[in-house]
Design a protein around this motif. Structure first.
Motif, PDB file in Angstrom:
ATOM      1  N   ALA A 173     -39.851  -5.466 -33.450  1.00 58.55           N
ATOM      2  CA  ALA A 173     -38.733  -5.631 -32.870  1.00 58.55           C
ATOM      3  C   ALA A 173     -37.508  -5.500 -33.859  1.00 58.55           C
ATOM      4  CB  ALA A 173     -38.778  -6.815 -31.993  1.00 58.55           C
ATOM      5  N   VAL A 174     -37.829  -6.257 -34.898  1.00 56.75           N
ATOM      6  CA  VAL A 174     -36.979  -6.586 -36.268  1.00 56.75           C
ATOM      7  C   VAL A 174     -36.822  -5.079 -36.866  1.00 56.75           C
ATOM      8  CG1 VAL A 174     -36.609  -7.452 -38.384  1.00 56.75           C
ATOM      9  CG2 VAL A 174     -37.719  -8.991 -36.489  1.00 56.75           C
ATOM     10  N   ILE A 175     -37.936  -4.296 -36.915  1.00 56.27           N
ATOM     11  CA  ILE A 175     -37.620  -3.238 -37.676  1.00 56.27           C
ATOM     12  C   ILE A 175     -37.073  -2.377 -36.943  1.00 56.27           C
ATOM     13  CG2 ILE A 175     -39.069  -1.014 -38.378  1.00 56.27           C
ATOM     14  CD1 ILE A 175     -41.442  -2.730 -38.925  1.00 56.27           C
ATOM     15  N   ALA A 176     -36.838  -2.190 -35.551  1.00 55.67           N
ATOM     16  CA  ALA A 176     -36.115  -1.308 -34.828  1.00 55.67           C
ATOM     17  C   ALA A 176     -34.583  -1.710 -34.579  1.00 55.67           C
ATOM     18  CB  ALA A 176     -36.756  -1.443 -33.222  1.00 55.67           C
ATOM     19  N   ALA A 177     -34.425  -2.917 -35.074  1.00 54.29           N
ATOM     20  CA  ALA A 177     -33.018  -3.730 -34.985  1.00 54.29           C
ATOM     21  C   ALA A 177     -32.369  -3.538 -36.359  1.00 54.29           C
ATOM     22  CB  ALA A 177     -33.119  -5.181 -34.528  1.00 54.29           C
ATOM     23  N   VAL A 178     -32.864  -3.150 -37.405  1.00 57.05           N
ATOM     24  CA  VAL A 178     -32.344  -3.129 -38.616  1.00 57.05           C
ATOM     25  C   VAL A 178     -31.292  -1.994 -38.587  1.00 57.05           C
ATOM     26  CG1 VAL A 178     -32.889  -2.964 -41.096  1.00 57.05           C
ATOM     27  CG2 VAL A 178     -34.024  -4.587 -39.818  1.00 57.05           C
ATOM     28  N   ARG A 179     -30.179  -2.167 -39.190  1.00 57.13           N
ATOM     29  CA  ARG A 179     -29.243  -1.172 -39.308  1.00 57.13           C
ATOM     30  C   ARG A 179     -27.893  -1.892 -40.335  1.00 57.13           C
ATOM     31  NH1 ARG A 179     -28.647  -2.906 -34.281  1.00 57.13           N
ATOM     32  NH2 ARG A 179     -26.578  -3.647 -33.632  1.00 57.13           N
ATOM     33  N   PRO A 180     -27.313  -1.021 -40.972  1.00 59.07           N
ATOM     34  CA  PRO A 180     -26.177  -1.654 -41.563  1.00 59.07           C
ATOM     35  C   PRO A 180     -25.270  -2.512 -40.747  1.00 59.07           C
ATOM     36  CG  PRO A 180     -26.649   0.638 -42.356  1.00 59.07           C
ATOM     37  CD  PRO A 180     -27.383   0.439 -41.148  1.00 59.07           C
ATOM     38  N   LEU A 201     -36.518  -1.073 -46.435  1.00 60.01           N
ATOM     39  CA  LEU A 201     -35.390  -0.584 -47.060  1.00 60.01           C
ATOM     40  C   LEU A 201     -34.438  -0.201 -46.028  1.00 60.01           C
ATOM     41  CD1 LEU A 201     -33.645   0.624 -49.603  1.00 60.01           C
ATOM     42  CD2 LEU A 201     -35.062   2.621 -49.067  1.00 60.01           C
ATOM     43  N   VAL A 202     -33.270  -0.790 -46.241  1.00 59.97           N
ATOM     44  CA  VAL A 202     -31.897  -0.601 -45.112  1.00 59.97           C
ATOM     45  C   VAL A 202     -31.532   1.014 -45.580  1.00 59.97           C
ATOM     46  CG1 VAL A 202     -29.744  -1.489 -44.373  1.00 59.97           C
ATOM     47  CG2 VAL A 202     -31.750  -2.865 -44.921  1.00 59.97           C
ATOM     48  N   THR A 203     -31.393   1.542 -44.658  1.00 61.71           N
ATOM     49  CA  THR A 203     -30.968   2.980 -44.802  1.00 61.71           C
ATOM     50  C   THR A 203     -29.435   3.184 -44.261  1.00 61.71           C
ATOM     51  OG1 THR A 203     -32.042   3.881 -42.921  1.00 61.71           O
ATOM     52  CG2 THR A 203     -33.225   3.927 -45.068  1.00 61.71           C
ATOM     53  N   ASP A 204     -29.102   4.344 -44.219  1.00 58.03           N
ATOM     54  CA  ASP A 204     -27.387   4.658 -43.873  1.00 58.03           C
ATOM     55  C   ASP A 204     -27.599   4.265 -42.135  1.00 58.03           C
ATOM     56  OD1 ASP A 204     -26.607   5.224 -46.084  1.00 58.03           O
ATOM     57  OD2 ASP A 204     -26.896   7.383 -45.802  1.00 58.03           O
ATOM     58  N   ASP A 205     -28.819   4.710 -41.527  1.00 52.73           N
ATOM     59  CA  ASP A 205     -28.825   4.438 -40.210  1.00 52.73           C
ATOM     60  C   ASP A 205     -29.732   3.682 -39.524  1.00 52.73           C
ATOM     61  OD1 ASP A 205     -30.711   6.172 -40.678  1.00 52.73           O
ATOM     62  OD2 ASP A 205     -29.926   7.851 -39.515  1.00 52.73           O
ATOM     63  N   GLY A 206     -30.569   3.027 -40.484  1.00 47.88           N
ATOM     64  CA  GLY A 206     -31.801   2.050 -39.822  1.00 47.88           C
ATOM     65  C   GLY A 206     -32.346   1.575 -40.778  1.00 47.88           C
ATOM     66  N   ALA A 207     -33.798   1.711 -40.952  1.00 50.23           N
ATOM     67  CA  ALA A 207     -34.723   1.249 -41.781  1.00 50.23           C
ATOM     68  C   ALA A 207     -35.876   2.027 -42.064  1.00 50.23           C
ATOM     69  CB  ALA A 207     -35.236  -0.221 -41.550  1.00 50.23           C
ATOM     70  N   GLU A 208     -36.157   2.048 -43.472  1.00 54.76           N
ATOM     71  CA  GLU A 208     -37.336   2.770 -43.833  1.00 54.76           C
ATOM     72  C   GLU A 208     -38.509   1.875 -44.093  1.00 54.76           C
ATOM     73  OE1 GLU A 208     -39.192   5.463 -47.344  1.00 54.76           O
ATOM     74  OE2 GLU A 208     -37.056   5.230 -47.207  1.00 54.76           O
ATOM     75  N   VAL A 209     -39.483   1.859 -43.475  1.00 54.15           N
ATOM     76  CA  VAL A 209     -40.777   0.998 -43.959  1.00 54.15           C
ATOM     77  C   VAL A 209     -41.482   1.442 -44.971  1.00 54.15           C
ATOM     78  CG1 VAL A 209     -42.621  -0.428 -43.204  1.00 54.15           C
ATOM     79  CG2 VAL A 209     -40.798   0.254 -41.679  1.00 54.15           C
TER      80      VAL A 209
END
Length: 468
Positions: free
Chosen positions: A361-368, A443-451
């Motif tokens: 759930a956290v991974i899906a919510a991560v974004r700038p 890793l926070v990316t431009d539009d979300g997160a890379e695990v």
């Protein structure tokens, strides 16, 4: 029977002649012959390669100077490690390393916001390379006058560290603010030397500055430093990918040994061996590998006793890995839970899914733009109400990483591309005797997160397949 004593006597005689420089024994007509050639003076660049380009260190220092000027100016003091070792390999203090790239001891970087310059105070020579009684083994190493060192970190000015005290007296006398990174937000503390124990390097610096300059104004630079260090450069991210890859390889290798009868230190040894084989110079914290009843206790409780962390795995246990490695100064921190007999029970699987679903759930919510505090609520929304009492802490269940597993972070700072942090929703249920854990590096990316640790499965079925 008399040969050995006679030989020893001759040996002593020859040695005495050599030491005395007597003719005829190990000498030539021009004088005594040296016992051995003197080891040449050692140079820093013979041992150390730059971590990043000088321009990257210059960029970092300039951003800190910008932050200092925007918040009242002053002198930011950034100490190096003292270089004293009790057997461990030297590791530079993080802020100093981050801003200079240098592994020099007993030094101080001063960022002068008023004059917009960086000054590096260093010893003339490295005391670790000096021992008058053993000149061949300790041949000396110049520091201050080694111009190759100056090309690595690229500070604006270099001075003898013996001048630091006078420099500070002169600047404080003119009303200059003293800035330090106190390690946490808030006022600069007033540390007291304990009757038992010692102060850490930052507290020791603050104590000395307050004693020497009681009239000075002290301002905390933590938030300035944190905002910069929270965002990793492409070069830093590349190192963190390598550290994550090595950590995942180490977990896989150790998981292949999991079975009843194996002890926790055997798994730890295999993990560390694999990490070092993958290029890790160090392990940032003692690998936390705990099984059965041990798994129910946080690492600080288990580590309170010398021999607690070596339990033998038993059928029906869970074994938890909370481990990391360090490559070129940057670390990883990864966690997984495995069934010792290769199959989760229904209850173990159910509780593991509490952790993994919160993580997902956290991974899906991560974004700038999202904050860590907001991710806290995302995690709690994904955790069943009846399970919340068993979760580890009212936080976002993770932490920033980089030069350490506890990189500086601000809970209300909006996430930005380049930030790297973990999520680790720990579950400790002493009532059922079940503890489970998953930890990922994001890793926070431009539009979300890379695990960065996505190559290591967290699904219960896939985890079972990693155990023989």
């Amino acid at each position: 029977m008399n040969a050995a004593p006679a030989y020893r006597t001759c040996g002593l005689l020859v040695a005495s002649c050599l030491l005395a420089g007597l003719p005829g024994v190990g000498s030539v007509a021009g004088g005594p012959e040296p016992l051995s050639a003197q080891t040449p003076e050692q140079r820093y660049s013979d041992w150390v390669r730059p971590g990043f380009r000088p321009q990257e260190y210059e960029f970092r220092r300039n951003r800190i100077l910008d932050g200092l000027r925007a918040t009242g100016g002053g002198l930011l003091l950034v100490p190096s490690s003292d270089g004293i070792t009790h057997g461990e390999t030297f590791r530079q203090l993080e802020d100093f390393w981050y801003l200079t790239g240098l592994e020099v001891p007993q030094s101080m970087l001063v960022l002068d916001a008023r004059r917009d310059i960086s000054i590096l105070f260093m010893p003339q020579s490295d005391p670790r390379f000096e021992n008058p009684g053993r000149p061949n083994d300790f041949p000396g190493r110049p520091l201050l006058d080694d111009y190759q060192i100056r090309g690595i970190g690229g500070a604006d000015d270099y001075r003898d560290v013996a001048e630091l005290g006078g420099f500070l007296r002169e600047r404080v006398g003119r009303g200059e603010i003293l800035r330090v990174n106190a390690g946490v937000a808030g006022e600069v503390p007033n540390p007291v030397v304990p009757l038992v124990g010692s102060l850490d390097p930052t507290a020791s610096l603050i104590r000395r500055l307050r004693d020497d300059h009681p009239e000075a104004e002290f301002v905390n630079a933590f938030e300035i430093v944190a905002r910069l260090r929270m965002v990793k450069s492409p070069a830093e991210i590349m190192r963190m990918r390598r550290a994550a890859d090595a950590t995942m390889a180490g977990i896989r290798a150790a998981a292949a040994l999991v079975r009843p009868g194996v002890d926790e230190r055997t798994l730890q040894g295999e993990f560390e061996r694999t990490c070092r084989e993958a290029g890790a110079q160090s392990i940032p914290f003692t690998p936390i590998i705990k099984s059965g009843p041990n798994s129910l206790w946080p690492w600080r409780v288990l580590a309170a006793h010398y021999n607690r962390r070596n339990r033998t795995l038993q059928d029906g246990d869970l074994v938890i890995f909370d481990v990391g490695c360090e490559i070129n100064g940057y670390v990883s921190d990864v966690g997984r839970t495995f069934p010792v007999n290769g199959a989760f029970t229904e209850v173990q699987r159910e509780k593991l899914l509490v952790s993994t679903r919160a993580a997902e759930a956290v991974i899906a919510a991560v974004r700038p733009g999202v904050t860590l505090r907001e991710l806290t609520q995302v995690a709690y929304d994904a955790i069943p109400d009846e399970e919340e009492p068993y979760m580890q802490t009212p936080s976002f269940f993770g932490h920033h990483i980089g030069l350490s597993t506890g990189d500086p972070a601000l809970l209300d700072e909006p996430l930005a591309p380049g930030m790297v942090f973990t999520i680790e929703p720990w579950y400790y249920n002493h009532d059922l005797g079940v503890s489970v854990f998953v930890e990922e590096v994001l890793l926070v990316t431009d539009d979300g997160a890379e695990v960065l640790t996505d190559a290591l499965p967290r699904d219960p079925d896939a985890l079972e397949e990693l155990v023989p």
